[in-house]
Scaffold this motif. Structure first.
Motif, short mmCIF file in Angstrom:
data_model
loop_
_atom_site.label_atom_id
_atom_site.label_comp_id
_atom_site.label_asym_id
_atom_site.label_seq_id
_atom_site.Cartn_x
_atom_site.Cartn_y
_atom_site.Cartn_z
N THR A 1 14.47 8.09 4.15
CA THR A 1 15.36 9.15 4.62
C THR A 1 15.42 9.18 6.14
OG1 THR A 1 13.52 10.73 4.51
CG2 THR A 1 14.96 10.58 2.58
N SER A 2 14.44 8.56 6.80
CA SER A 2 14.39 8.45 8.25
C SER A 2 13.61 7.19 8.60
CB SER A 2 13.70 9.68 8.86
OG SER A 2 13.28 9.42 10.19
N ASP A 3 14.00 6.52 9.69
CA ASP A 3 13.30 5.28 10.02
C ASP A 3 11.85 5.51 10.43
OD1 ASP A 3 13.86 6.41 12.46
OD2 ASP A 3 14.79 4.62 13.33
N ASP A 4 11.44 6.75 10.59
CA ASP A 4 10.03 7.07 10.85
C ASP A 4 9.13 6.63 9.70
OD1 ASP A 4 10.72 8.25 13.25
OD2 ASP A 4 10.82 10.27 12.40
N TYR A 5 9.71 6.45 8.51
CA TYR A 5 8.92 6.15 7.32
C TYR A 5 8.98 4.68 6.91
CZ TYR A 5 8.90 11.22 6.87
OH TYR A 5 8.73 12.56 7.12
N LEU A 6 9.69 3.85 7.66
CA LEU A 6 9.85 2.46 7.28
C LEU A 6 8.52 1.72 7.18
CD1 LEU A 6 13.00 1.52 9.37
CD2 LEU A 6 12.82 1.34 6.88
N ASN A 7 7.68 1.84 8.19
CA ASN A 7 6.42 1.11 8.20
C ASN A 7 5.50 1.56 7.06
OD1 ASN A 7 7.15 -0.42 10.39
ND2 ASN A 7 6.03 0.79 11.88
N GLU A 8 5.43 2.86 6.83
CA GLU A 8 4.58 3.37 5.75
C GLU A 8 5.04 2.83 4.40
OE1 GLU A 8 3.37 7.62 3.60
OE2 GLU A 8 4.46 7.64 5.51
N LEU A 9 6.34 2.85 4.18
CA LEU A 9 6.86 2.40 2.89
C LEU A 9 6.64 0.90 2.68
CD1 LEU A 9 8.48 2.93 0.28
CD2 LEU A 9 10.54 2.37 1.58
N PHE A 10 7.05 0.09 3.65
CA PHE A 10 6.95 -1.36 3.47
C PHE A 10 5.50 -1.84 3.48
CE2 PHE A 10 11.49 -1.64 5.19
CZ PHE A 10 12.01 -1.73 3.92
N ASP A 11 4.64 -1.15 4.21
CA ASP A 11 3.21 -1.47 4.17
C ASP A 11 2.67 -1.27 2.76
OD1 ASP A 11 0.63 -2.13 4.99
OD2 ASP A 11 0.20 -0.11 5.71
N SER A 12 3.06 -0.17 2.13
CA SER A 12 2.61 0.12 0.75
C SER A 12 3.14 -0.90 -0.23
CB SER A 12 3.05 1.53 0.34
OG SER A 12 2.45 2.51 1.15
N LEU A 13 4.43 -1.24 -0.13
CA LEU A 13 5.03 -2.18 -1.07
C LEU A 13 4.50 -3.59 -0.88
CD1 LEU A 13 8.75 -0.94 -1.04
CD2 LEU A 13 7.01 -0.50 -2.77
N ALA A 14 4.20 -3.96 0.36
CA ALA A 14 3.65 -5.28 0.63
C ALA A 14 2.28 -5.47 -0.02
CB ALA A 14 3.55 -5.52 2.14
N ALA A 15 1.59 -4.36 -0.28
CA ALA A 15 0.27 -4.42 -0.89
C ALA A 15 0.32 -4.86 -2.36
CB ALA A 15 -0.42 -3.05 -0.79
N VAL A 16 1.50 -4.87 -2.95
CA VAL A 16 1.64 -5.31 -4.35
C VAL A 16 1.31 -6.80 -4.48
CG1 VAL A 16 3.22 -5.52 -6.30
CG2 VAL A 16 3.33 -3.50 -4.81
N LYS A 17 1.74 -7.58 -3.52
CA LYS A 17 1.42 -9.01 -3.42
C LYS A 17 1.73 -9.84 -4.69
CE LYS A 17 -2.16 -8.42 0.09
NZ LYS A 17 -1.24 -8.75 1.20
N PRO A 18 2.97 -9.81 -5.17
CA PRO A 18 3.32 -10.71 -6.27
C PRO A 18 3.25 -12.16 -5.81
CG PRO A 18 5.28 -9.68 -5.36
CD PRO A 18 4.11 -9.03 -4.69
N VAL A 19 3.00 -13.06 -6.74
CA VAL A 19 2.73 -14.46 -6.37
C VAL A 19 3.90 -15.11 -5.64
CG1 VAL A 19 3.50 -15.34 -8.64
CG2 VAL A 19 1.90 -16.67 -7.24
N ASP A 20 5.14 -14.74 -5.99
CA ASP A 20 6.31 -15.34 -5.34
C ASP A 20 6.89 -14.47 -4.23
OD1 ASP A 20 6.40 -17.82 -6.65
OD2 ASP A 20 7.24 -16.86 -8.44
N GLY A 21 6.22 -13.37 -3.91
CA GLY A 21 6.62 -12.57 -2.77
C GLY A 21 7.54 -11.41 -3.07
N VAL A 22 7.95 -10.74 -1.98
CA VAL A 22 8.82 -9.57 -2.05
C VAL A 22 10.12 -9.90 -1.32
CG1 VAL A 22 9.05 -7.11 -1.54
CG2 VAL A 22 6.77 -8.08 -2.00
N PHE A 23 11.25 -9.69 -2.00
CA PHE A 23 12.56 -10.00 -1.44
C PHE A 23 13.42 -8.75 -1.45
CE2 PHE A 23 10.79 -13.95 -2.85
CZ PHE A 23 11.22 -14.89 -1.92
N ALA A 24 14.28 -8.62 -0.44
CA ALA A 24 15.03 -7.38 -0.28
C ALA A 24 16.44 -7.63 0.23
CB ALA A 24 14.30 -6.46 0.70
N VAL A 25 17.31 -6.66 -0.02
CA VAL A 25 18.61 -6.56 0.65
C VAL A 25 18.71 -5.17 1.26
CG1 VAL A 25 19.83 -8.24 -0.79
CG2 VAL A 25 19.74 -5.84 -1.52
N LEU A 26 19.70 -5.00 2.12
CA LEU A 26 19.92 -3.70 2.75
C LEU A 26 20.87 -2.87 1.90
CD1 LEU A 26 20.43 -4.80 6.47
CD2 LEU A 26 18.30 -4.13 5.33
#
Length: 236
Positions: free
Chosen positions: A56-81
């Protein structure tokens, strides 16, 4: 389960996790983010796809992506905007880079298992009609199995994509629905056709539209629950 004869043998039982429209934090709170990450880890998917509209605000981008990166699937995390990233695009791109989340921007990547491959493409801005000439899937051998990630499901129909399966979000499934009989807000030009679930585009592509995770505008959902989508590929 998505069964198709085009799925290579090496990808039989390949598991995909897909989330979109987190709008963090909204009705999707910090506690729910922690719960989401635990669920994603427990499912042990091979790959995690992110469909846009992240915060909802770019203040939360790092917190969110840091949490999702912790999932660590074998083939990685891919995204679109998504459309909401237009307000803070540069910050979103930087946060993705910082946390090893691969942005698919009118591009395609090969995912390999031994001698077999499948392809994952992503659309940078699936709302821009002029971008329909940019078809990353067209660079792939016609017999290959191709997945496409784009924020709006309408792109699959407008572009006549050559992908086998399309992952999209945007609609929130309507967010509010009267027991599935009436949905006031659809966010798609095709009415109920691509509102939620798996549907077919005219090209034959299977379009999966998720209800999403968070909420936009109003913090309410009714008869349209938040969801994580898991798809297991099956060699038919």
């Amino acid at each position: 389960t998505y069964a198709d004869e085009a799925v290579p043998c090496g990808f039989d039982e390949y598991k995909i996790a897909f989330i979109s429209d987190l709008h963090y934090p909204s009705l999707f709170t910090h506690k729910r983010l922690e719960k989401l990450v635990r669920r994603l880890k427990s499912e042990n998917a091979d790959i995690l796809l992110l469909g846009g509209d992240y915060v909802t605000s770019d203040d939360y981008l790092n917190e969110l992506f840091d949490s999702l990166a912790a999932v660590k699937p074998v083939d990685g995390v891919f995204a679109v905007l998504g459309n909401h990233e237009r307000r803070y695009k540069e910050n979103a791109l930087q946060a993705m880079e910082d946390f090893d989340i691969v942005l698919l921007a009118d591009s395609v990547v090969a995912i390999e298992r031994a001698s077999d491959s499948i392809y994952l493409a992503g659309i940078y801005d699936s709302f821009v009609y002029d971008s329909l000439v940019v078809q990353p899937t067209e660079s792939v051998n016609g017999e290959a199995f191709v997945m496409l990630l784009c924020h709006t499901p309408d792109y699959a129909e407008r572009s006549s994509t050559t992908a086998d399966i399309v992952f999209s979000g945007l609609t929130h499934g309507g967010q509010v629905s009267l027991f599935g009989l009436y949905t006031p807000v659809k966010n798609t030009q095709y009415g109920k056709r691509f509102l939620r679930g798996m549907n077919k585009a005219s090209s034959g592509a299977s379009v999966i539209t998720t209800n999403g995770v968070g909420t936009s505008r109003r913090k309410v959902r009714f008869c349209v629950p938040s969801e994580i989508v898991f798809v297991t590929l099956k060699k038919e």
